[in-house]
Design a protein around this motif. Structure first.
Motif, PDB file in Angstrom:
ATOM      1  N   PHE A   8       0.821  -1.218   0.000  1.00  0.00           N
ATOM      2  CA  PHE A   8       0.000   0.000   0.000  1.00  0.00           C
ATOM      3  C   PHE A   8       0.858   1.273   0.000  1.00  0.00           C
ATOM      4  O   PHE A   8       2.000   1.281   0.461  1.00  0.00           O
ATOM      5  CB  PHE A   8      -0.922   0.029   1.217  1.00  0.00           C
ATOM      6  N   GLU A   9       0.222   2.339  -0.532  1.00  0.00           N
ATOM      7  CA  GLU A   9       0.835   3.670  -0.487  1.00  0.00           C
ATOM      8  C   GLU A   9       0.111   4.579   0.496  1.00  0.00           C
ATOM      9  O   GLU A   9       0.714   5.490   1.064  1.00  0.00           O
ATOM     10  CB  GLU A   9       0.813   4.318  -1.878  1.00  0.00           C
ATOM     11  N   SER A  10      -1.207   4.347   0.658  1.00  0.00           N
ATOM     12  CA  SER A  10      -1.977   5.252   1.519  1.00  0.00           C
ATOM     13  C   SER A  10      -3.198   4.558   2.089  1.00  0.00           C
ATOM     14  O   SER A  10      -3.602   3.481   1.624  1.00  0.00           O
ATOM     15  CB  SER A  10      -2.413   6.492   0.725  1.00  0.00           C
ATOM     16  N   HIS A  11      -3.790   5.216   3.093  1.00  0.00           N
ATOM     17  CA  HIS A  11      -4.978   4.692   3.768  1.00  0.00           C
ATOM     18  C   HIS A  11      -5.885   5.876   4.094  1.00  0.00           C
ATOM     19  O   HIS A  11      -5.403   6.973   4.388  1.00  0.00           O
ATOM     20  CB  HIS A  11      -4.580   3.965   5.057  1.00  0.00           C
ATOM     21  N   THR A  12      -7.189   5.656   4.035  1.00  0.00           N
ATOM     22  CA  THR A  12      -8.141   6.738   4.289  1.00  0.00           C
ATOM     23  C   THR A  12      -9.163   6.293   5.324  1.00  0.00           C
ATOM     24  O   THR A  12      -9.806   5.250   5.165  1.00  0.00           O
ATOM     25  CB  THR A  12      -8.872   7.153   2.999  1.00  0.00           C
ATOM     26  N   ILE A  13      -9.294   7.077   6.401  1.00  0.00           N
ATOM     27  CA  ILE A  13     -10.212   6.786   7.496  1.00  0.00           C
ATOM     28  C   ILE A  13     -11.244   7.904   7.553  1.00  0.00           C
ATOM     29  O   ILE A  13     -10.905   9.085   7.413  1.00  0.00           O
ATOM     30  CB  ILE A  13      -9.455   6.677   8.835  1.00  0.00           C
ATOM     31  N   LEU A  14     -12.498   7.531   7.783  1.00  0.00           N
ATOM     32  CA  LEU A  14     -13.595   8.493   7.684  1.00  0.00           C
ATOM     33  C   LEU A  14     -14.065   9.020   9.040  1.00  0.00           C
ATOM     34  O   LEU A  14     -14.569   8.253   9.862  1.00  0.00           O
ATOM     35  CB  LEU A  14     -14.794   7.849   6.966  1.00  0.00           C
ATOM     36  N   GLY A  15     -13.883  10.297   9.271  1.00  0.00           N
ATOM     37  CA  GLY A  15     -14.558  10.967  10.377  1.00  0.00           C
ATOM     38  C   GLY A  15     -13.905  10.877  11.734  1.00  0.00           C
ATOM     39  O   GLY A  15     -14.080  11.757  12.561  1.00  0.00           O
ATOM     40  N   SER A  16     -13.189   9.823  12.033  1.00  0.00           N
ATOM     41  CA  SER A  16     -12.483   9.682  13.309  1.00  0.00           C
ATOM     42  C   SER A  16     -11.471   8.562  13.153  1.00  0.00           C
ATOM     43  O   SER A  16     -11.491   7.812  12.185  1.00  0.00           O
ATOM     44  CB  SER A  16     -13.457   9.370  14.458  1.00  0.00           C
ATOM     45  N   SER A  17     -10.588   8.416  14.124  1.00  0.00           N
ATOM     46  CA  SER A  17      -9.507   7.436  13.988  1.00  0.00           C
ATOM     47  C   SER A  17     -10.010   5.993  13.969  1.00  0.00           C
ATOM     48  O   SER A  17      -9.328   5.098  13.486  1.00  0.00           O
ATOM     49  CB  SER A  17      -8.502   7.602  15.130  1.00  0.00           C
ATOM     50  N   THR A  18     -11.217   5.738  14.503  1.00  0.00           N
ATOM     51  CA  THR A  18     -11.736   4.368  14.546  1.00  0.00           C
ATOM     52  C   THR A  18     -12.721   4.075  13.422  1.00  0.00           C
ATOM     53  O   THR A  18     -13.143   2.937  13.251  1.00  0.00           O
ATOM     54  CB  THR A  18     -12.464   4.101  15.879  1.00  0.00           C
ATOM     55  N   ALA A  19     -13.101   5.101  12.663  1.00  0.00           N
ATOM     56  CA  ALA A  19     -14.228   4.958  11.754  1.00  0.00           C
ATOM     57  C   ALA A  19     -13.866   4.242  10.468  1.00  0.00           C
ATOM     58  O   ALA A  19     -12.705   4.053  10.131  1.00  0.00           O
ATOM     59  CB  ALA A  19     -14.831   6.328  11.436  1.00  0.00           C
ATOM     60  N   GLY A  20     -14.904   3.842   9.737  1.00  0.00           N
ATOM     61  CA  GLY A  20     -14.714   3.188   8.457  1.00  0.00           C
ATOM     62  C   GLY A  20     -16.010   3.158   7.682  1.00  0.00           C
ATOM     63  O   GLY A  20     -16.973   3.852   8.021  1.00  0.00           O
ATOM     64  N   ILE A  21     -16.040   2.353   6.647  1.00  0.00           N
ATOM     65  CA  ILE A  21     -17.202   2.294   5.762  1.00  0.00           C
ATOM     66  C   ILE A  21     -18.320   1.454   6.370  1.00  0.00           C
ATOM     67  O   ILE A  21     -19.469   1.855   6.444  1.00  0.00           O
ATOM     68  CB  ILE A  21     -16.784   1.744   4.391  1.00  0.00           C
ATOM     69  N   ASN A  22     -17.969   0.242   6.787  1.00  0.00           N
ATOM     70  CA  ASN A  22     -18.936  -0.622   7.458  1.00  0.00           C
ATOM     71  C   ASN A  22     -18.162  -1.590   8.329  1.00  0.00           C
ATOM     72  O   ASN A  22     -16.941  -1.555   8.398  1.00  0.00           O
ATOM     73  CB  ASN A  22     -19.818  -1.373   6.450  1.00  0.00           C
ATOM     74  N   ALA A  23     -18.868  -2.432   9.062  1.00  0.00           N
ATOM     75  CA  ALA A  23     -18.227  -3.469   9.867  1.00  0.00           C
ATOM     76  C   ALA A  23     -19.046  -4.742   9.700  1.00  0.00           C
ATOM     77  O   ALA A  23     -20.252  -4.682   9.454  1.00  0.00           O
ATOM     78  CB  ALA A  23     -18.155  -3.061  11.329  1.00  0.00           C
ATOM     79  N   THR A  24     -18.387  -5.870   9.831  1.00  0.00           N
ATOM     80  CA  THR A  24     -19.061  -7.151   9.627  1.00  0.00           C
ATOM     81  C   THR A  24     -19.444  -7.759  10.962  1.00  0.00           C
ATOM     82  O   THR A  24     -18.589  -7.955  11.833  1.00  0.00           O
ATOM     83  CB  THR A  24     -18.146  -8.122   8.863  1.00  0.00           C
ATOM     84  N   CYS A  25     -20.729  -8.065  11.107  1.00  0.00           N
ATOM     85  CA  CYS A  25     -21.222  -8.627  12.360  1.00  0.00           C
ATOM     86  C   CYS A  25     -20.987 -10.144  12.397  1.00  0.00           C
ATOM     87  O   CYS A  25     -21.236 -10.849  11.424  1.00  0.00           O
ATOM     88  CB  CYS A  25     -22.708  -8.333  12.531  1.00  0.00           C
ATOM     89  N   ILE A  26     -20.510 -10.610  13.530  1.00  0.00           N
ATOM     90  CA  ILE A  26     -20.231 -12.028  13.741  1.00  0.00           C
ATOM     91  C   ILE A  26     -21.019 -12.496  14.961  1.00  0.00           C
ATOM     92  O   ILE A  26     -21.177 -11.742  15.932  1.00  0.00           O
ATOM     93  CB  ILE A  26     -18.732 -12.270  13.951  1.00  0.00           C
ATOM     94  N   THR A  27     -21.518 -13.707  14.921  1.00  0.00           N
ATOM     95  CA  THR A  27     -22.313 -14.241  16.017  1.00  0.00           C
ATOM     96  C   THR A  27     -21.852 -15.650  16.379  1.00  0.00           C
ATOM     97  O   THR A  27     -21.167 -16.317  15.606  1.00  0.00           O
ATOM     98  CB  THR A  27     -23.804 -14.312  15.638  1.00  0.00           C
TER      99      THR A  27
END
Length: 329
Positions: free
Chosen positions: A209-228
């Motif tokens: 990789f050359e770069s990374h983009t995080i949305l809105g805060s240091s922990t944020a992202g596009i979505n998260a996958t729920c596991i049960t």
């Protein structure tokens, strides 16, 4: 020993597609021992790893049929099994909380929506506990993404649940297995990957990789996958409530502790990326706004599909999930 259950024992199996040396696998082995101790030796759970008990595409039906008593199950792994639960995997129109706080958010959300338990139990399955992979991030093999328009014409690897989101940004969505990530990014078959930081570390992808983009805060992202963790309802119903509570408490701990670990890993991998000279762009809320607006538009695809499958007022369900996430951010 609960009255009326003297002398009874339950020999249960636990199926996990991961390996027993991953943090989650280590926690699962620990809680199996703890559950046996806390139930006076009456509930004994044997964990099976690496798909050695159920095949990857047979997790949900395996639990329904009782081929395994307890199964680690990722929402949407078997398409159509839980149309209502799919809301938990949708792109978010606001910053995500930390991984650990996302777990607290989903527990509150599920407690306020008994229809989720009803959806699962109508098929002969009980959900023991919920947790999440960390929020996904944009990882680019070439160039930087500082605005939504920077993704036009790009090819992004991502799972099926974010396809409408990726295409809404003018990019192409590519689905492929983790074993193909590195080569595809290295050779330019794909320009970027939408995934969480732990995967970047686990599959040794950081140097591509050359770069990374995080949305809105240091922990944020596009979505998260729920596991049960799900369990065959017929077996679950034979266990006394006192022992059911012990089982739920231990699995809740395993999921939450895994997410605390994921939060620590995220910070460590971000630091590694910066040390390698890679750009880690944490966009402001204003800069993230077009991404969040796109999530709102992309959610309409899920809403239409969910209502076609019988989910009542999927829009309200999505809005409520976003509100609970916002509360824990």
């Amino acid at each position: 020993v609960p009255a009326g259950y003297e002398g009874q024992t339950w020999e249960l199996s636990l199926d996990d597609q991961g390996n027993d040396q991953m943090p989650l696998g280590l926690s699962e082995k620990d809680i199996c021992k703890a559950i046996e101790l806390r139930t006076n030796g009456q509930v004994k759970i044997t964990p099976y790893f690496n798909n050695s008990l159920l095949e990857q595409n047979n997790k949900w039906p395996g639990a329904v049929q009782g081929l395994a008593d307890i199964v680690l199950y990722t929402i949407d792994m078997n398409a159509g099994a839980q149309p209502m639960h799919s809301v938990l995997n949708q792109p978010a129109n606001l910053p995500y909380p930390s991984n650990a706080n996302t777990v607290l958010a989903v527990r509150e959300f599920i407690a306020n929506h008994p229809e989720f338990d009803a959806e699962t139990e109508s098929q002969g399955v009980v959900t023991i506990s919920y947790f999440f992979n960390p929020a996904t991030t944009l990882h680019m093999a070439k160039g930087e993404v500082k605005a939504a328009t920077d993704l036009k014409g790009k090819k992004l690897i991502g799972n099926a649940s974010i396809k409408p989101y990726v295409e809404g940004l003018g990019a192409a969505s590519i689905a492929m297995g983790p074993g193909e990530f590195y080569t595809s990014l290295e050779k330019g078959v794909a320009d970027g990957l939408v995934t969480h930081w732990a995967i970047v570390r686990d599959f040794n992808l950081l140097d591509v990789f050359e770069s990374h983009t995080i949305l809105g805060s240091s922990t944020a992202g596009i979505n998260a996958t729920c596991i049960t963790w799900i369990m065959n309802k017929g077996v679950w119903d034979t266990i006394p409530p006192e022992y059911q509570a012990v089982i739920k408490e231990e699995f809740d701990w395993a999921g939450y502790s895994t997410c605390q670990y994921n939060d620590a890993v995220r910070e460590a991998v971000i630091a590694d990326a910066e040390a390698m000279g890679q750009a880690v762009n944490i966009l402001s809320e204003e800069e993230s706004a077009p991404f969040f607006e796109n999530a709102t538009e992309a959610s309409k695809v899920w809403i239409a599909a969910a209502e076609a499958e019988g989910v009542t007022d999927a829009q309200a369900l999505y809005d409520d999930w976003m509100a609970v996430l916002d509360k824990y951010n």
